[in-house]
Enzyme design. Structure first.
Site, PDB file in Angstrom:
ATOM      1  N   ASP A  18      18.685  93.746 113.568  1.00 22.76           N
ATOM      2  CA  ASP A  18      18.881  94.627 114.724  1.00 22.76           C
ATOM      3  C   ASP A  18      18.912  96.077 114.241  1.00 22.76           C
ATOM      4  OD1 ASP A  18      20.230  94.144 117.823  1.00 22.76           O
ATOM      5  OD2 ASP A  18      20.366  96.143 116.926  1.00 22.76           O
ATOM      6  N   ILE A  19      18.269  96.959 114.995  1.00 16.05           N
ATOM      7  CA  ILE A  19      18.162  98.367 114.601  1.00 16.05           C
ATOM      8  C   ILE A  19      19.502  99.094 114.726  1.00 16.05           C
ATOM      9  CG2 ILE A  19      17.581  99.382 116.849  1.00 16.05           C
ATOM     10  CD1 ILE A  19      15.275 100.864 115.438  1.00 16.05           C
ATOM     11  N   ASN A  27      22.769  87.923 125.841  1.00 19.71           N
ATOM     12  CA  ASN A  27      23.118  88.722 127.014  1.00 19.71           C
ATOM     13  C   ASN A  27      22.069  88.470 128.091  1.00 19.71           C
ATOM     14  OD1 ASN A  27      25.355  89.940 125.742  1.00 19.71           O
ATOM     15  ND2 ASN A  27      24.029  91.455 124.757  1.00 19.71           N
ATOM     16  N   GLY A  42      25.079  93.231 129.611  1.00 17.91           N
ATOM     17  CA  GLY A  42      24.724  93.987 128.418  1.00 17.91           C
ATOM     18  C   GLY A  42      23.293  93.840 127.972  1.00 17.91           C
ATOM     19  N   GLN A  43      22.460  93.162 128.780  1.00 16.48           N
ATOM     20  CA  GLN A  43      21.060  93.025 128.363  1.00 16.48           C
ATOM     21  C   GLN A  43      20.329  94.344 128.564  1.00 16.48           C
ATOM     22  OE1 GLN A  43      18.802  89.838 130.255  1.00 16.48           O
ATOM     23  NE2 GLN A  43      17.069  90.121 128.844  1.00 16.48           N
ATOM     24  N   HIS A  51      16.330  87.129 123.710  1.00 19.05           N
ATOM     25  CA  HIS A  51      16.665  87.186 122.285  1.00 19.05           C
ATOM     26  C   HIS A  51      18.054  86.622 122.059  1.00 19.05           C
ATOM     27  CE1 HIS A  51      17.573  90.990 124.328  1.00 19.05           C
ATOM     28  NE2 HIS A  51      18.661  91.046 123.591  1.00 19.05           N
ATOM     29  N   HIS A  72      21.243  87.084 119.660  1.00 21.49           N
ATOM     30  CA  HIS A  72      21.894  87.885 118.621  1.00 21.49           C
ATOM     31  C   HIS A  72      22.573  86.942 117.629  1.00 21.49           C
ATOM     32  CE1 HIS A  72      21.907  91.871 120.802  1.00 21.49           C
ATOM     33  NE2 HIS A  72      21.817  91.078 121.854  1.00 21.49           N
TER      34      HIS A  72
HETATM   35  P1  AMP Z   1      20.522  93.385 124.386  1.00 19.23           P
HETATM   36  O1  AMP Z   1      21.371  94.610 124.632  1.00 19.23           O
HETATM   37  O2  AMP Z   1      21.281  92.094 124.373  1.00 19.23           O
HETATM   38  O3  AMP Z   1      19.329  93.358 125.305  1.00 19.23           O
HETATM   39  O4  AMP Z   1      20.000  93.520 122.904  1.00 19.23           O
HETATM   40  C1  AMP Z   1      18.913  94.329 122.551  1.00 19.23           C
HETATM   41  C2  AMP Z   1      19.082  94.611 121.086  1.00 19.23           C
HETATM   42  O5  AMP Z   1      17.855  95.064 120.584  1.00 19.23           O
HETATM   43  C3  AMP Z   1      20.114  95.702 120.783  1.00 19.23           C
HETATM   44  O6  AMP Z   1      21.122  95.179 119.940  1.00 19.23           O
HETATM   45  C4  AMP Z   1      19.292  96.790 120.105  1.00 19.23           C
HETATM   46  O7  AMP Z   1      19.990  97.437 119.071  1.00 19.23           O
HETATM   47  C5  AMP Z   1      18.113  95.991 119.575  1.00 19.23           C
HETATM   48  N1  AMP Z   1      16.887  96.756 119.378  1.00 19.23           N
HETATM   49  C6  AMP Z   1      16.308  97.634 120.232  1.00 19.23           C
HETATM   50  N2  AMP Z   1      15.176  98.132 119.700  1.00 19.23           N
HETATM   51  C7  AMP Z   1      15.031  97.538 118.489  1.00 19.23           C
HETATM   52  C8  AMP Z   1      14.059  97.632 117.447  1.00 19.23           C
HETATM   53  N3  AMP Z   1      12.984  98.436 117.534  1.00 19.23           N
HETATM   54  N4  AMP Z   1      14.236  96.898 116.328  1.00 19.23           N
HETATM   55  C9  AMP Z   1      15.304  96.083 116.211  1.00 19.23           C
HETATM   56  N5  AMP Z   1      16.245  95.941 117.153  1.00 19.23           N
HETATM   57  C10 AMP Z   1      16.115  96.664 118.281  1.00 19.23           C
END
Ligand code: AMP
Ligand code: ZN
Length: 113
Positions: A32-33, A86, A92-93, A99, A101
């Protein structure tokens, strides 16, 4: 199958040369970024579903869960980790490509916020 302008579809297709922890024909996992724990990875299918509610392939869902387990193992957190999906904005999505986590590397609290 893939959705134009979907960030995670692009990542799964390798558009950003993301380093995958695991890649199979069905899914990829990657870090995760914006990590919310010392270890934080995501597992995503290569085909697009907006959320768990749109996921119409239980067999693929099982593969993603197995991918999450293997990702935790590869990252060395297999004894203590948390999986989160989420579903919906208020939950929180923020990215609307399903995906899982995979979080670990610290003690977790319950209930989650
Ligand atoms: P959610 O909030 O459950 O939809 O999770 C989305 C997740 O994607 C968050 O934890 C972000 O930090 C992660 N995210 C968004 N853009 C990227 C990216 N380019 N590379 C890796 N993770 C990302
Ligand atoms: Zn997508």
């Amino acid at each position: 199958m893939t959705q134009k302008d979907c960030l995670f579809c692009k990542i799964a297709q390798g558009a950003f040369n993301t380093e995958f922890i695991i890649e199979t024909e069905d899914y990829v996992s990657f870090k995760d970024i914006s990590p919310q724990a010392p270890v934080h990875a995501l597992v995503i299918p290569k085909i697009h579903f907006d959320s768990l509610n749109r996921m119409q392939e239980p067999e693929l869902m099982g593969k993603l869960l197995e991918g999450a387990r293997q990702t935790a193992q590869k990252l060395g957190i297999e004894d203590n980790y948390r999986l989160v999906i989420n579903t919906g904005e208020k939950a929180g999505q923020t990215v609307f490509h399903i995906h899982i986590h995979v979080l670990g590397g610290r003690a977790m609290q319950w209930p989650p916020g």
